[in-house]
Design a protein around this motif. Structure first.
Motif, PDB file in Angstrom:
ATOM      1  N   THR A  68       0.837  -1.185   0.000  1.00 37.15           N
ATOM      2  CA  THR A  68       0.000   0.000   0.000  1.00 37.15           C
ATOM      3  C   THR A  68       0.878   1.243   0.000  1.00 37.15           C
ATOM      4  O   THR A  68       1.747   1.390   0.856  1.00 37.15           O
ATOM      5  N   ILE A  69       0.649   2.135  -0.961  1.00 35.21           N
ATOM      6  CA  ILE A  69       1.371   3.401  -1.014  1.00 35.21           C
ATOM      7  C   ILE A  69       0.465   4.502  -0.486  1.00 35.21           C
ATOM      8  O   ILE A  69      -0.743   4.515  -0.749  1.00 35.21           O
ATOM      9  N   SER A  70       1.037   5.418   0.273  1.00 36.07           N
ATOM     10  CA  SER A  70       0.283   6.528   0.835  1.00 36.07           C
ATOM     11  C   SER A  70       1.199   7.727   0.990  1.00 36.07           C
ATOM     12  O   SER A  70       2.426   7.602   0.888  1.00 36.07           O
ATOM     13  N   ARG A  71       0.606   8.894   1.220  1.00 41.13           N
ATOM     14  CA  ARG A  71       1.410  10.090   1.415  1.00 41.13           C
ATOM     15  C   ARG A  71       0.838  10.940   2.538  1.00 41.13           C
ATOM     16  O   ARG A  71      -0.372  11.022   2.730  1.00 41.13           O
ATOM     17  N   ASP A  72       1.744  11.547   3.292  1.00 50.06           N
ATOM     18  CA  ASP A  72       1.407  12.481   4.348  1.00 50.06           C
ATOM     19  C   ASP A  72       1.943  13.833   3.906  1.00 50.06           C
ATOM     20  O   ASP A  72       3.133  14.113   4.046  1.00 50.06           O
ATOM     21  N   ASN A  73       1.082  14.662   3.349  1.00 46.49           N
ATOM     22  CA  ASN A  73       1.518  15.937   2.794  1.00 46.49           C
ATOM     23  C   ASN A  73       2.067  16.884   3.860  1.00 46.49           C
ATOM     24  O   ASN A  73       2.971  17.672   3.587  1.00 46.49           O
ATOM     25  N   ALA A  74       1.523  16.813   5.068  1.00 46.03           N
ATOM     26  CA  ALA A  74       2.004  17.669   6.144  1.00 46.03           C
ATOM     27  C   ALA A  74       3.452  17.355   6.496  1.00 46.03           C
ATOM     28  O   ALA A  74       4.208  18.242   6.901  1.00 46.03           O
ATOM     29  N   LYS A  75       3.846  16.099   6.361  1.00 48.96           N
ATOM     30  CA  LYS A  75       5.211  15.681   6.663  1.00 48.96           C
ATOM     31  C   LYS A  75       6.081  15.551   5.421  1.00 48.96           C
ATOM     32  O   LYS A  75       7.258  15.202   5.528  1.00 48.96           O
ATOM     33  N   ASN A  76       5.514  15.828   4.259  1.00 53.21           N
ATOM     34  CA  ASN A  76       6.233  15.683   2.992  1.00 53.21           C
ATOM     35  C   ASN A  76       6.880  14.302   2.880  1.00 53.21           C
ATOM     36  O   ASN A  76       8.050  14.175   2.512  1.00 53.21           O
ATOM     37  N   THR A  77       6.104  13.279   3.187  1.00 60.48           N
ATOM     38  CA  THR A  77       6.612  11.919   3.214  1.00 60.48           C
ATOM     39  C   THR A  77       5.659  10.979   2.501  1.00 60.48           C
ATOM     40  O   THR A  77       4.440  11.096   2.653  1.00 60.48           O
ATOM     41  N   VAL A  78       6.224  10.065   1.733  1.00 57.52           N
ATOM     42  CA  VAL A  78       5.473   9.011   1.068  1.00 57.52           C
ATOM     43  C   VAL A  78       5.902   7.679   1.658  1.00 57.52           C
ATOM     44  O   VAL A  78       7.092   7.451   1.892  1.00 57.52           O
ATOM     45  N   TYR A  79       4.935   6.811   1.893  1.00 54.84           N
ATOM     46  CA  TYR A  79       5.194   5.522   2.517  1.00 54.84           C
ATOM     47  C   TYR A  79       4.851   4.382   1.575  1.00 54.84           C
ATOM     48  O   TYR A  79       3.977   4.496   0.713  1.00 54.84           O
ATOM     49  N   LEU A  80       5.538   3.274   1.755  1.00 55.02           N
ATOM     50  CA  LEU A  80       5.183   2.033   1.101  1.00 55.02           C
ATOM     51  C   LEU A  80       5.105   0.958   2.170  1.00 55.02           C
ATOM     52  O   LEU A  80       6.135   0.523   2.698  1.00 55.02           O
ATOM     53  N   GLN A  81       3.887   0.554   2.511  1.00 54.23           N
ATOM     54  CA  GLN A  81       3.673  -0.525   3.460  1.00 54.23           C
ATOM     55  C   GLN A  81       3.703  -1.839   2.701  1.00 54.23           C
ATOM     56  O   GLN A  81       2.911  -2.044   1.781  1.00 54.23           O
ATOM     57  N   MET A  82       4.610  -2.716   3.081  1.00 52.48           N
ATOM     58  CA  MET A  82       4.796  -3.984   2.394  1.00 52.48           C
ATOM     59  C   MET A  82       4.471  -5.119   3.353  1.00 52.48           C
ATOM     60  O   MET A  82       5.142  -5.290   4.376  1.00 52.48           O
ATOM     61  N   ASN A  83       3.450  -5.890   3.022  1.00 51.50           N
ATOM     62  CA  ASN A  83       3.026  -7.021   3.831  1.00 51.50           C
ATOM     63  C   ASN A  83       3.207  -8.313   3.054  1.00 51.50           C
ATOM     64  O   ASN A  83       3.321  -8.319   1.833  1.00 51.50           O
ATOM     65  N   THR A  84       3.198  -9.414   3.787  1.00 50.21           N
ATOM     66  CA  THR A  84       3.338 -10.743   3.194  1.00 50.21           C
ATOM     67  C   THR A  84       4.508 -10.782   2.219  1.00 50.21           C
ATOM     68  O   THR A  84       4.376 -11.196   1.068  1.00 50.21           O
ATOM     69  N   LEU A  85       5.657 -10.348   2.695  1.00 48.66           N
ATOM     70  CA  LEU A  85       6.838 -10.251   1.842  1.00 48.66           C
ATOM     71  C   LEU A  85       7.315 -11.627   1.402  1.00 48.66           C
ATOM     72  O   LEU A  85       7.215 -12.612   2.140  1.00 48.66           O
ATOM     73  N   LYS A  86       7.838 -11.676   0.186  1.00 51.25           N
ATOM     74  CA  LYS A  86       8.345 -12.889  -0.421  1.00 51.25           C
ATOM     75  C   LYS A  86       9.820 -12.712  -0.768  1.00 51.25           C
ATOM     76  O   LYS A  86      10.273 -11.587  -0.962  1.00 51.25           O
ATOM     77  N   PRO A  87      10.583 -13.801  -0.863  1.00 50.43           N
ATOM     78  CA  PRO A  87      11.991 -13.674  -1.251  1.00 50.43           C
ATOM     79  C   PRO A  87      12.187 -12.927  -2.564  1.00 50.43           C
ATOM     80  O   PRO A  87      13.186 -12.213  -2.714  1.00 50.43           O
ATOM     81  N   GLU A  88      11.256 -13.051  -3.498  1.00 51.06           N
ATOM     82  CA  GLU A  88      11.379 -12.353  -4.765  1.00 51.06           C
ATOM     83  C   GLU A  88      11.183 -10.841  -4.652  1.00 51.06           C
ATOM     84  O   GLU A  88      11.382 -10.115  -5.628  1.00 51.06           O
ATOM     85  N   ASP A  89      10.781 -10.362  -3.477  1.00 54.22           N
ATOM     86  CA  ASP A  89      10.705  -8.924  -3.231  1.00 54.22           C
ATOM     87  C   ASP A  89      12.067  -8.324  -2.895  1.00 54.22           C
ATOM     88  O   ASP A  89      12.184  -7.098  -2.789  1.00 54.22           O
ATOM     89  N   THR A  90      13.075  -9.155  -2.707  1.00 54.25           N
ATOM     90  CA  THR A  90      14.410  -8.681  -2.366  1.00 54.25           C
ATOM     91  C   THR A  90      14.955  -7.788  -3.475  1.00 54.25           C
ATOM     92  O   THR A  90      15.018  -8.193  -4.638  1.00 54.25           O
ATOM     93  N   ALA A  91      15.342  -6.565  -3.124  1.00 51.95           N
ATOM     94  CA  ALA A  91      15.836  -5.591  -4.093  1.00 51.95           C
ATOM     95  C   ALA A  91      16.231  -4.323  -3.356  1.00 51.95           C
ATOM     96  O   ALA A  91      15.967  -4.170  -2.159  1.00 51.95           O
ATOM     97  N   VAL A  92      16.875  -3.413  -4.085  1.00 49.02           N
ATOM     98  CA  VAL A  92      17.039  -2.047  -3.606  1.00 49.02           C
ATOM     99  C   VAL A  92      15.812  -1.269  -4.042  1.00 49.02           C
ATOM    100  O   VAL A  92      15.452  -1.274  -5.224  1.00 49.02           O
ATOM    101  N   TYR A  93      15.174  -0.608  -3.107  1.00 51.44           N
ATOM    102  CA  TYR A  93      13.968   0.150  -3.382  1.00 51.44           C
ATOM    103  C   TYR A  93      14.302   1.635  -3.452  1.00 51.44           C
ATOM    104  O   TYR A  93      14.942   2.184  -2.556  1.00 51.44           O
ATOM    105  N   TYR A  94      13.856   2.283  -4.531  1.00 47.85           N
ATOM    106  CA  TYR A  94      14.148   3.683  -4.789  1.00 47.85           C
ATOM    107  C   TYR A  94      12.871   4.509  -4.804  1.00 47.85           C
ATOM    108  O   TYR A  94      11.861   4.085  -5.360  1.00 47.85           O
TER     109      TYR A  94
END
Length: 117
Positions: A68-94
């Motif tokens: 789930t991607i979301s943003r908090d404009n007051a904090k100028n921050t964007v989040y990526l909530q990652m659940n049920t992670l799998k080994p194939e999710d392994t990577a550098v995230y940009y």
């Protein structure tokens, strides 16, 4: 003009969760999109999810239903909530910031996500 700093990566067991953060600073534009991309060694960088200044979101098929991607404009921050992670999710995230008026991109330094079997 825009600086992006990612955080929240780490090592997690398969089935676990992580929340990535992208802090945005500097000059910004009202019409924009912020996306999360990932790149595994020897692989093409791929879009995971993005959110626009209007609040619309899109997800890669591999992320839909788990991330789930979301943003908090007051904090100028964007989040990526990652659940049920799998080994194939392994990577550098940009984090990517795009000025939609001129299609100009800014990139963060990346944060490593490693999912063990």
């Amino acid at each position: 003009q825009v600086q992006l700093v990612e955080s929240g990566g780490g090592l997690v067991q398969a089935g676990g969760s992580l929340r990535l953060s992208c802090a945005v600073s500097g000059s910004t534009f009202s019409i924009n999109a912020v996306g999360w991309y990932r790149q595994a060694p020897g692989k093409q960088r791929e879009l995971v999810a993005f959110i626009t200044s209007g609040g619309s979101t899109n997800y890669a098929d591999s992320a839909k239903g788990r991330f789930t991607i979301s943003r908090d404009n007051a904090k100028n921050t964007v989040y990526l909530q990652m659940n049920t992670l799998k080994p194939e999710d392994t990577a550098v995230y940009y984090c990517n910031y795009r000025n939609l008026a001129g299609a100009k991109d800014y990139w963060g330094q990346g944060t490593q996500v490693t999912v063990s079997p």
